[in-house]
Enzyme design. Sequence first.
Site, PDB file in Angstrom:
ATOM      1  N   LYS A   1     -25.804  37.651  15.906  1.00  0.00           N
ATOM      2  CA  LYS A   1     -27.289  37.823  15.422  1.00  0.00           C
ATOM      3  C   LYS A   1     -27.620  36.638  14.621  1.00  0.00           C
ATOM      4  CE  LYS A   1     -25.276  40.155  11.030  1.00  0.00           C
ATOM      5  NZ  LYS A   1     -25.104  41.333  10.165  1.00  0.00           N
TER       6      LYS A   1
ATOM      7  N   ARG B   1     -27.272  51.753   3.271  1.00  0.00           N
ATOM      8  CA  ARG B   1     -28.472  51.023   3.969  1.00  0.00           C
ATOM      9  C   ARG B   1     -28.700  51.485   5.437  1.00  0.00           C
ATOM     10  NH1 ARG B   1     -26.531  44.844   5.719  1.00  0.00           N
ATOM     11  NH2 ARG B   1     -25.314  45.551   7.605  1.00  0.00           N
TER      12      ARG B   1
ATOM     13  N   HIS C   1     -19.784  50.468   7.738  1.00  0.00           N
ATOM     14  CA  HIS C   1     -19.862  49.088   7.508  1.00  0.00           C
ATOM     15  C   HIS C   1     -19.694  49.000   5.841  1.00  0.00           C
ATOM     16  CE1 HIS C   1     -21.008  44.816   7.425  1.00  0.00           C
ATOM     17  NE2 HIS C   1     -21.957  44.841   6.793  1.00  0.00           N
TER      18      HIS C   1
ATOM     19  N   ARG D   1     -15.106  43.144  13.818  1.00  0.00           N
ATOM     20  CA  ARG D   1     -16.491  42.877  13.902  1.00  0.00           C
ATOM     21  C   ARG D   1     -17.038  41.771  13.134  1.00  0.00           C
ATOM     22  NH1 ARG D   1     -18.251  47.756  12.052  1.00  0.00           N
ATOM     23  NH2 ARG D   1     -19.421  47.051  10.309  1.00  0.00           N
TER      24      ARG D   1
ATOM     25  N   TYR E   1     -42.718  15.094  -6.965  1.00  0.00           N
ATOM     26  CA  TYR E   1     -43.751  15.875  -7.569  1.00  0.00           C
ATOM     27  C   TYR E   1     -43.217  16.180  -9.089  1.00  0.00           C
ATOM     28  CZ  TYR E   1     -45.779  16.697  -2.839  1.00  0.00           C
ATOM     29  OH  TYR E   1     -46.614  16.778  -1.833  1.00  0.00           O
TER      30      TYR E   1
ATOM     31  N   CYS F   1     -39.251  18.045  -1.527  1.00  0.00           N
ATOM     32  CA  CYS F   1     -40.466  18.423  -0.927  1.00  0.00           C
ATOM     33  C   CYS F   1     -40.531  19.226   0.508  1.00  0.00           C
ATOM     34  CB  CYS F   1     -40.956  17.037  -0.620  1.00  0.00           C
ATOM     35  SG  CYS F   1     -41.132  15.940  -2.200  1.00  0.00           S
TER      36      CYS F   1
ATOM     37  N   ASP G   1     -41.087  18.080   3.513  1.00  0.00           N
ATOM     38  CA  ASP G   1     -40.556  17.147   4.679  1.00  0.00           C
ATOM     39  C   ASP G   1     -39.485  16.187   4.321  1.00  0.00           C
ATOM     40  OD1 ASP G   1     -42.720  18.412   6.288  1.00  0.00           O
ATOM     41  OD2 ASP G   1     -43.741  16.939   4.624  1.00  0.00           O
TER      42      ASP G   1
HETATM   43  C1  LIG Z   1     -23.730  41.117   9.926  1.00  0.00           C
HETATM   44  C2  LIG Z   1     -22.829  42.237  10.332  1.00  0.00           C
HETATM   45  C3  LIG Z   1     -21.711  42.011  10.490  1.00  0.00           C
HETATM   46  C4  LIG Z   1     -21.038  40.760  10.291  1.00  0.00           C
HETATM   47  O1  LIG Z   1     -20.513  40.311   9.137  1.00  0.00           O
HETATM   48  P1  LIG Z   1     -19.902  39.178   8.409  1.00  0.00           P
HETATM   49  O2  LIG Z   1     -19.730  39.089   6.983  1.00  0.00           O
HETATM   50  O3  LIG Z   1     -20.644  38.002   9.135  1.00  0.00           O
HETATM   51  O4  LIG Z   1     -18.556  39.031   9.117  1.00  0.00           O
HETATM   52  C5  LIG Z   1     -20.834  43.018  10.951  1.00  0.00           C
HETATM   53  N1  LIG Z   1     -21.144  44.350  11.020  1.00  0.00           N
HETATM   54  C6  LIG Z   1     -22.480  44.670  10.486  1.00  0.00           C
HETATM   55  C7  LIG Z   1     -23.148  45.891  10.704  1.00  0.00           C
HETATM   56  C8  LIG Z   1     -23.481  43.719  10.364  1.00  0.00           C
HETATM   57  O5  LIG Z   1     -24.866  44.125   9.886  1.00  0.00           O
END
Ligand SMILES: *Cc1c(COP(=O)(O)O)cnc(C)c1O
Length: 358
Positions: free
Chosen positions: A35, A129, A158, A209, A251, A298, A300
């Site tokens: 992602k 979440r 998760h 994952r 700045y 800054c 750039d």
């Molecule tokens: C982003 C994500 C991961 C990967 O997490 P890392 O900490 O980058 O390994 C795995 N599962 C879910 C649901 C995520 O949103």
Amino acid sequence: MHYFRTHTEINLGAIRRNAEAIKAYSGKQLIAVVKADAYGHGMLRVTETLHPIADMFAVATVEEGVTLRQGGIHKPILILFSSLPEEAAQIVEHGLTPTVADWEFASQLNAITTKPVNIHVNINTGMNRSGVRWTEAVSFLNRLKTLERLEIEGAFTHLATADEADKSFVSVQLERFLSLFTGKNIKILHAANSAASLAVSASQFDAVRPGLSLYGVYPASEKPIVLEPALTWKTRIGWMGVISEGEGVSYGLTYKASRQTRVAMVQIGYGDGYRRALSGVGQVLISGVRCPIIGRVCMDVSVVDLRDAANVSVGDEVVLIGKQAEEEITVDEIADRAGTISYEILTQIGPRVKRTFC
Ligand SMILES: *Cc1c(COP(=O)(O)O)cnc(C)c1O
């Protein structure tokens, strides 16, 4: 090679070796998380590189999944978050694997598809979440079974604290998850992000994952295998000057030279994703020497104190992340100095930074 003002060099071989090492370490299937443009590393090139190793890819959005399909990726692609009913048609059309956690989406998906669709059910075991609350999961799963075209291929959760030293809440979440599935016939149970893939073997079930660790960055202090950072970020010197004691820089003139100082402007700023929080605290590598950012970053450009960097000229290479001679600046170092995490540094490298692959 083409001249770039600022560019990243992505070492695809390192990403491949990291994925192989993580997969071998867990001994499980690999769901490679690509992602957010593969954490800034280039989603399509990374996915192509990992195609022979990964069993499945995971993205956050339907758009990301469609981009992968249009790029010729034919392995299973899991959308990690719930989709809206309006997205069901695209999911079916592109053969994506949706995450299911609500009835409205599930019934819409079942209604519009003519062929079976593999789904993964997201169980909320305490991260709070996304997902179906674990206490409601059994009845939800039973209800899902009445939707005859949806195949529950996987279920996942998760973990909220896998990257912390105290793993007690990880155990709580894993118990809540496992209690739902003992004796149930679901092909792929998965829970382990990078941190859990490296540190919590009890979380590895049928697949891991990971995201961050594929790119060679450790999510926490546990480092049971060697990972190679895959991203180097470079820019160039755009101007040099000498300022006198008492003069300010950039700045607000927040930096004041305590003596005569050789300074250089480096062509990087917050418009490239180089964070303004690095004002006065960041460092870059020039001629193999660490040079501190002085004054404010800054949009750039930024200004550095050349200190004892020798033989420096306009146009010279500046390393923001990566190695130069004997020195190295890691993503973790930048993140610490900017008061954030490696994930945010990597994913915020901006579109003005050209990506190259090696
Ligand atoms: C982003 C994500 C991961 C990967 O997490 P890392 O900490 O980058 O390994 C795995 N599962 C879910 C649901 C995520 O949103």
